[in-house]
Design an enzyme around this catalytic site. Structure first.
Site, PDB file in Angstrom:
ATOM      1  CG  ASN A   1      37.430  33.155  44.416  1.00  6.84           C
ATOM      2  OD1 ASN A   1      36.368  32.844  44.931  1.00  6.84           O
ATOM      3  ND2 ASN A   1      38.216  32.267  43.807  1.00  6.84           N
TER       4      ASN A   1
ATOM      5  CD  GLN B   1      41.120  38.945  43.294  1.00  6.95           C
ATOM      6  OE1 GLN B   1      40.531  39.519  44.201  1.00  6.95           O
ATOM      7  NE2 GLN B   1      41.298  39.472  42.082  1.00  6.95           N
TER       8      GLN B   1
ATOM      9  CG  HIS C   1      39.737  35.428  37.485  1.00  9.92           C
ATOM     10  ND1 HIS C   1      40.616  36.319  38.067  1.00  9.92           N
ATOM     11  CD2 HIS C   1      39.681  34.359  38.317  1.00  9.92           C
ATOM     12  CE1 HIS C   1      41.080  35.807  39.193  1.00  9.92           C
ATOM     13  NE2 HIS C   1      40.521  34.620  39.376  1.00  9.92           N
ATOM     14  CG  LEU C   2      32.633  35.982  35.745  1.00  9.76           C
ATOM     15  CD1 LEU C   2      31.573  36.037  34.641  1.00  9.76           C
ATOM     16  CD2 LEU C   2      31.971  35.932  37.113  1.00  9.76           C
ATOM     17  CG  HIS C   3      37.051  30.707  39.116  1.00 16.06           C
ATOM     18  ND1 HIS C   3      38.189  29.942  39.050  1.00 16.06           N
ATOM     19  CD2 HIS C   3      37.369  31.801  39.852  1.00 16.06           C
ATOM     20  CE1 HIS C   3      39.158  30.542  39.720  1.00 16.06           C
ATOM     21  NE2 HIS C   3      38.693  31.669  40.223  1.00 16.06           N
TER      22      HIS C   3
HETATM   23  P1  5GP Z   1      41.721  33.034  41.821  1.00 11.88           P
HETATM   24  O1  5GP Z   1      42.411  32.184  42.843  1.00 11.88           O
HETATM   25  O2  5GP Z   1      42.412  34.370  41.671  1.00 11.88           O
HETATM   26  O3  5GP Z   1      40.240  33.170  42.007  1.00 11.88           O
HETATM   27  O4  5GP Z   1      41.867  32.255  40.447  1.00 11.88           O
HETATM   28  C1  5GP Z   1      43.046  32.258  39.709  1.00 11.88           C
HETATM   29  C2  5GP Z   1      42.990  31.058  38.806  1.00 11.88           C
HETATM   30  O5  5GP Z   1      43.958  31.228  37.800  1.00 11.88           O
HETATM   31  C3  5GP Z   1      43.306  29.741  39.519  1.00 11.88           C
HETATM   32  O6  5GP Z   1      42.210  28.850  39.384  1.00 11.88           O
HETATM   33  C4  5GP Z   1      44.568  29.241  38.822  1.00 11.88           C
HETATM   34  O7  5GP Z   1      44.578  27.843  38.628  1.00 11.88           O
HETATM   35  C5  5GP Z   1      44.530  29.992  37.495  1.00 11.88           C
HETATM   36  N1  5GP Z   1      45.821  30.275  36.942  1.00 11.88           N
HETATM   37  C6  5GP Z   1      46.931  30.737  37.600  1.00 11.88           C
HETATM   38  N2  5GP Z   1      47.955  30.912  36.751  1.00 11.88           N
HETATM   39  C7  5GP Z   1      47.493  30.542  35.522  1.00 11.88           C
HETATM   40  C8  5GP Z   1      48.114  30.485  34.230  1.00 11.88           C
HETATM   41  O8  5GP Z   1      49.282  30.849  34.032  1.00 11.88           O
HETATM   42  N3  5GP Z   1      47.346  30.041  33.210  1.00 11.88           N
HETATM   43  C9  5GP Z   1      46.045  29.659  33.382  1.00 11.88           C
HETATM   44  N4  5GP Z   1      45.388  29.227  32.299  1.00 11.88           N
HETATM   45  N5  5GP Z   1      45.437  29.702  34.583  1.00 11.88           N
HETATM   46  C10 5GP Z   1      46.150  30.141  35.641  1.00 11.88           C
END
Ligand code: 5GP
Ligand code: ZN
Length: 113
Positions: free
Chosen positions: A86, A93, A99-101
């Site tokens: 994202n 994001q 990060h790659l999900h």
């Molecule tokens: P984004 O929304 O930026 O694409 O993805 C961020 C991801 O990081 C989300 O899926 C969220 O659940 C994960 N995330 C947020 N904080 C933490 C954390 O402290 N530890 C882990 N393992 N994942 C996290």
């Protein structure tokens, strides 16, 4: 720098780490959206996809190779899985360290929401 994922790399915040090498770290997402939901990150801090430069060409390849290895290890490679990055607010994001999900283990609908 106040970056959550840099703190995970530095082991200042705990995470369930599933893969690590010199350049890449991968760990379980804390709020999984699928049976397999792993985040694959570079150890280098890059805040969004837009900040990726030609210096990072090899690094991005290494992230994809790590994701493929994890997908095979988790038995979703043949079934199918999704790699998503994202970028910025409207894409959702929330952590500004790329990060790659890696999502798998269930039918993933298209287009995503
Ligand atoms: P984004 O929304 O930026 O694409 O993805 C961020 C991801 O990081 C989300 O899926 C969220 O659940 C994960 N995330 C947020 N904080 C933490 C954390 O402290 N530890 C882990 N393992 N994942 C996290
Ligand atoms: Zn960072």
């Amino acid at each position: 720098m106040d970056c959550l994922f840099c703190k995970i790399i530095e082991r200042k915040i705990p995470a369930k780490i599933v893969y690590e090498d010199e350049h890449v770290l991968a760990f379980e997402d804390v709020n999984p959206q699928a049976p397999v939901h792993i985040l694959v990150i570079p150890k280098k801090h890059i805040s969004t996809s837009l900040e990726i430069t030609s210096d990072d060409n090899e690094l991005l390849g290494l992230m994809y190779q790590a994701a493929n290895k994890i997908a095979r290890d988790r038995n979703v490679a043949e079934r199918g899985f999704r790699l998503v990055m994202n970028c910025n607010r409207e894409a959702g994001q929330t952590v500004f360290h790329i990060h790659l999900h890696l999502l798998g283990g269930r039918i993933l609908h298209w287009p995503p929401g």
